[in-house]
Write a protein that holds these residues in place. Structure first.
Motif, short mmCIF file in Angstrom:
data_model
loop_
_atom_site.label_atom_id
_atom_site.label_comp_id
_atom_site.label_asym_id
_atom_site.label_seq_id
_atom_site.Cartn_x
_atom_site.Cartn_y
_atom_site.Cartn_z
N MET A 49 2.00 0.76 -12.51
CA MET A 49 3.16 -0.06 -12.16
C MET A 49 4.16 0.74 -11.32
O MET A 49 5.28 0.27 -11.05
N GLY A 50 3.79 1.94 -10.90
CA GLY A 50 4.63 2.73 -10.01
C GLY A 50 5.83 3.36 -10.66
O GLY A 50 6.73 3.86 -9.98
N ARG A 53 4.98 8.80 -11.03
CA ARG A 53 4.17 9.18 -9.88
C ARG A 53 3.50 10.53 -10.08
O ARG A 53 3.04 11.15 -9.14
N ARG A 62 -2.28 9.35 -7.49
CA ARG A 62 -2.64 8.38 -6.44
C ARG A 62 -3.47 7.27 -7.07
O ARG A 62 -4.71 7.31 -7.02
N ILE A 64 -5.61 4.01 -7.65
CA ILE A 64 -6.49 3.24 -6.76
C ILE A 64 -6.85 1.92 -7.44
O ILE A 64 -7.28 1.90 -8.59
N ARG A 90 0.90 -9.02 -8.26
CA ARG A 90 1.21 -9.04 -6.83
C ARG A 90 2.71 -9.29 -6.61
O ARG A 90 3.33 -8.67 -5.75
N THR A 97 7.64 -3.18 -3.05
CA THR A 97 7.22 -2.78 -1.70
C THR A 97 8.24 -3.18 -0.66
O THR A 97 8.65 -2.38 0.18
N ALA A 102 8.73 1.61 -3.47
CA ALA A 102 7.46 2.20 -3.88
C ALA A 102 6.33 1.52 -3.12
O ALA A 102 6.50 0.42 -2.58
N SER A 103 5.20 2.19 -3.08
CA SER A 103 4.02 1.61 -2.43
C SER A 103 2.99 1.27 -3.50
O SER A 103 2.81 2.03 -4.45
N PRO A 104 2.32 0.13 -3.35
CA PRO A 104 1.34 -0.27 -4.37
C PRO A 104 0.12 0.64 -4.34
O PRO A 104 -0.08 1.38 -3.37
N PRO A 105 -0.71 0.60 -5.38
CA PRO A 105 -1.93 1.38 -5.37
C PRO A 105 -2.79 1.05 -4.15
O PRO A 105 -2.80 -0.09 -3.68
N VAL A 106 -3.48 2.05 -3.67
CA VAL A 106 -4.42 1.85 -2.56
C VAL A 106 -5.52 0.89 -3.00
O VAL A 106 -5.96 0.92 -4.15
N GLN A 107 -5.96 0.02 -2.09
CA GLN A 107 -7.00 -0.96 -2.42
C GLN A 107 -8.37 -0.43 -1.98
O GLN A 107 -8.56 -0.11 -0.80
N ALA A 124 -6.11 11.48 -7.66
CA ALA A 124 -6.51 10.07 -7.68
C ALA A 124 -6.91 9.62 -9.08
O ALA A 124 -7.43 10.40 -9.88
N ASP B 26 -5.47 -1.53 2.87
CA ASP B 26 -4.90 -0.25 2.48
C ASP B 26 -6.02 0.77 2.38
O ASP B 26 -7.14 0.47 2.03
N ARG B 33 0.78 1.60 6.92
CA ARG B 33 0.52 0.34 6.22
C ARG B 33 1.45 -0.71 6.78
O ARG B 33 2.64 -0.46 7.00
N ALA B 119 7.42 14.37 -7.33
CA ALA B 119 6.97 13.00 -7.59
C ALA B 119 8.02 12.16 -8.30
O ALA B 119 7.95 10.93 -8.29
N TYR B 143 8.16 -14.73 -2.73
CA TYR B 143 6.95 -14.62 -3.55
C TYR B 143 7.20 -13.78 -4.80
O TYR B 143 6.52 -13.95 -5.80
#
Lengths: 146, 413
Positions: A49-50, A53, A62, A64, A90, A97, A102-107, A124, B26, B33, B119, B143
């Motif tokens: 949930m960010g 970190r 990181r 994923i 989402r 975002t 924060a940035s969401p997990p890499v897809q 990761a 991503d 991004r 971090a 959203y």
């Protein structure tokens, strides 16, 4: 009368949670070089949930994610971890975002890609079905864990 | 470059960015991004003369007296993130929405450099989002929240959405959850509509500082924050102020000082609580606006939101309200007939920014996918004053009631 029945059926379909499936045996994995032996459920929640970190050993984390097209893994991961639908997850990430926080997990597109990314990146962390994990990763949490 | 040409260039860039974003996935290996968000919406209101707006940064919308429009909620934005090495990131976000001047001219929501030496610690500099929206963070990302729009009674009175400056945030574990502290300082960016002719209250150059403490856990979240601003420029009624200050009117300079905002301080205290467990989600928030000027009177605001997910549908109930303390200011001008226009203007200024209203809204969110949601909402508003709703010439004198119906489609990509 038939129209009313059809409308009621459509409404019930809307209410029915999508994608019912058998529970998968999901595990959370990290790079074998990582000093973390186990993660708690709260650790996994906070990392995905960010909120945190760093992994407990201080390595920058990181997380994923699997893409929604990869199968049932992603839906079951968040449902069992947080009791949340993917749309709620989402929405949560959209909030963070697009406020630049924060940035969401890499897809990752597939489980194989998750394993490969975790293998190549020391911080990761990913989730896969237990039967798919191999020597490239180390299991630190099982979704059945409390 | 003319304003129209600039607008077209930015719109073309937005469209190009959307096209690229739709195709982008991503990747851990890729440094950039691109993502976006948007809302297509329609709103209709029943009462004559009370034009519905979602916040004070919108020009009159025409949504009143049985008329509807798409300008209240419709918006689109794109955001580009670029990772500059392990610790640095650049972020730019552009947004097109219905603005204070009645245009849809795209604007830079934020553009900043972020540095995370650790971090847990993040430092950012540039144009930053004003982080005073508890449980929403930004009011533009339809959203990301449950109702059609964050409660206007609560959020709509804030006239700026960004600042040029610096912020620092620190997050640390707290037992099984996390505690976040954030502080920010800079110059405000924002304009609010001041009259129907297009005049705007400009907050540029106004120093702003603030901080909040946030508890992030499961299922609870909570936040306590305070922001203070010293306004640099007065309201755009220069002739009025000039007449009071320099017209030789007994009591004129004193009244001008009471109705001035330049150089005065305003504060915003907010506290909020969120709960999300399984299908149930709830939010409760309260705020107090503190003011040194009688033209922007203090007020209290709050809202409560309760939603319950039933498959793809999440019906919800939203209660909100805002209230200024009772006061009956008098101008102090002599009762001379020749001063009637000034007396009339002063009376309107004392009243224009009062708040006294309550809203009950019922609605439902329907998640079509994890990228698109449709929302339908009906709300009943009653009160006597609102800083957000726009009273035009047909507005009733005194108390009003209005019904507002909304339908929106929210998406992220």
């Amino acid at each position: 009368m038939a129209v009313i029945r059809l409308a009621a059926l459509c409404f019930l379909c809307l209410l029915w949670p999508a994608g019912r499936a058998w529970a998968l045996d999901l595990v959370v994995v990290v790079n074998p070089s990582c000093a973390v032996a186990r993660l708690t459920r709260d650790d996994v929640i906070n990392l995905y949930m960010g909120r945190l970190r760093k992994l407990p050993d201080g390595t920058a984390a990181r997380p994923i994610d699997l893409s929604t097209s990869s199968g049932q893994e992603k839906q079951q991961f968040y449902q069992r971890l947080l009791s949340r639908d993917l749309s709620e997850v989402r929405a949560y990430w959209a909030r963070l975002t697009f406020s630049g926080q924060a940035s969401p997990p890499v897809q990752a597109a597939t489980t194989e890609e998750v394993l490969s990314l975790v293998h190549r990146n020391p911080g990761a962390i990913g989730y896969v079905e237990r039967s798919r994990s191999d020597a490239r990763v180390r299991i630190v949490f099982e979704l059945g864990d409390k | 470059m003319s304003a129209i040409l600039k607008t077209r260039v930015v719109l073309a860039a937005l469209c190009l960015a959307i096209g690229v974003a739709v195709r982008a996935d991503d990747s851990l290996d890729r440094p950039w991004r691109l993502a976006g968000f948007g809302t297509l919406g329609g709103t209709w209101a029943s009462a004559d003369g009370i034009e519905y707006r979602r916040d004070v940064t919108q020009a009159p919308t025409g949504v009143a007296g049985g008329a509807g429009a798409a300008n209240v909620d419709t918006r689109i934005g794109v955001q580009f993130n670029y990772q500059l090495g392990a610790d640095w990131e650049a972020v730019v976000q552009a947004l097109s929405r219905y603005r204070y001047d009645g245009s849809w001219r795209p604007e830079l929501s934020w553009g900043f450099l972020s540095y995370s030496p650790d971090a847990a610690l993040t430092l950012r500099g540039g144009r930053l989002g004003l982080d005073v929206y508890p449980l929403a963070d930004s009011t533009n990302i339809g959203y990301s929240y449950l109702p059609v729009r964050p409660a206007p009674d609560y959020y709509g009175g804030i006239p700026m959405q960004s600042l040029n400056g610096l912020d620092v945030s620190y997050i640390r574990p707290l037992v099984a959850d996390a505690l976040k502290f954030k502080a920010y300082a800079g110059l405000a960016v924002g304009k609010a509509t001041a009259d129907a002719k297009g005049a705007a209250f400009d907050l540029a150059d106004s120093p702003i500082v603030g901080a909040y403490l946030e508890y992030q856990g499961e299922p609870w979240t909570a936040r306590l924050g305070y922001t203070q601003i010293r306004v640099a420029h007065d309201l755009p009624f220069h002739d009025f102020y000039d007449a009071l200050r320099n017209g030789g009117i007994p009591g004129g300079p004193e009244l001008a000082e009471r109705l001035s905002v330049e150089g005065k301080h305003f504060g915003y205290l907010s506290v909020s609580l969120g709960y999300q467990q399984g299908a149930l989600q709830a939010q409760l928030a309260g705020s107090h606006f503190r003011s040194d000027s009688e033209v922007l009177p203090p007020y209290y605001a709050g809202f409560a939101l309760l939603g319950y997910r039933l498959g793809a549908l999440t019906p919800y109930l939203l209660l909100s309200g805002a209230r200024s303390p009772d006061s009956h200011p008098v101008s102090g001008l002599p009762p001379w007939p020749m001063l009637a226009p000034l007396e009339n203007t002063a009376g309107k200024m004392f009243e224009a920014n009062l708040n006294n209203l309550q809203t009950v809204a019922l609605g439902t969110r329907w998640d079509l996918s994890s990228y698109i949601a449709i929302k339908l909402q009906a709300e009943r508003i009653h009160g006597a004053h609102s800083i957000v709703l726009w009273s035009n010439d047909a507005a009733p004198v005194g108390a009003f009631k209005t019904t507002v119906l909304s339908a929106v489609l929210d998406f992220v990509f």
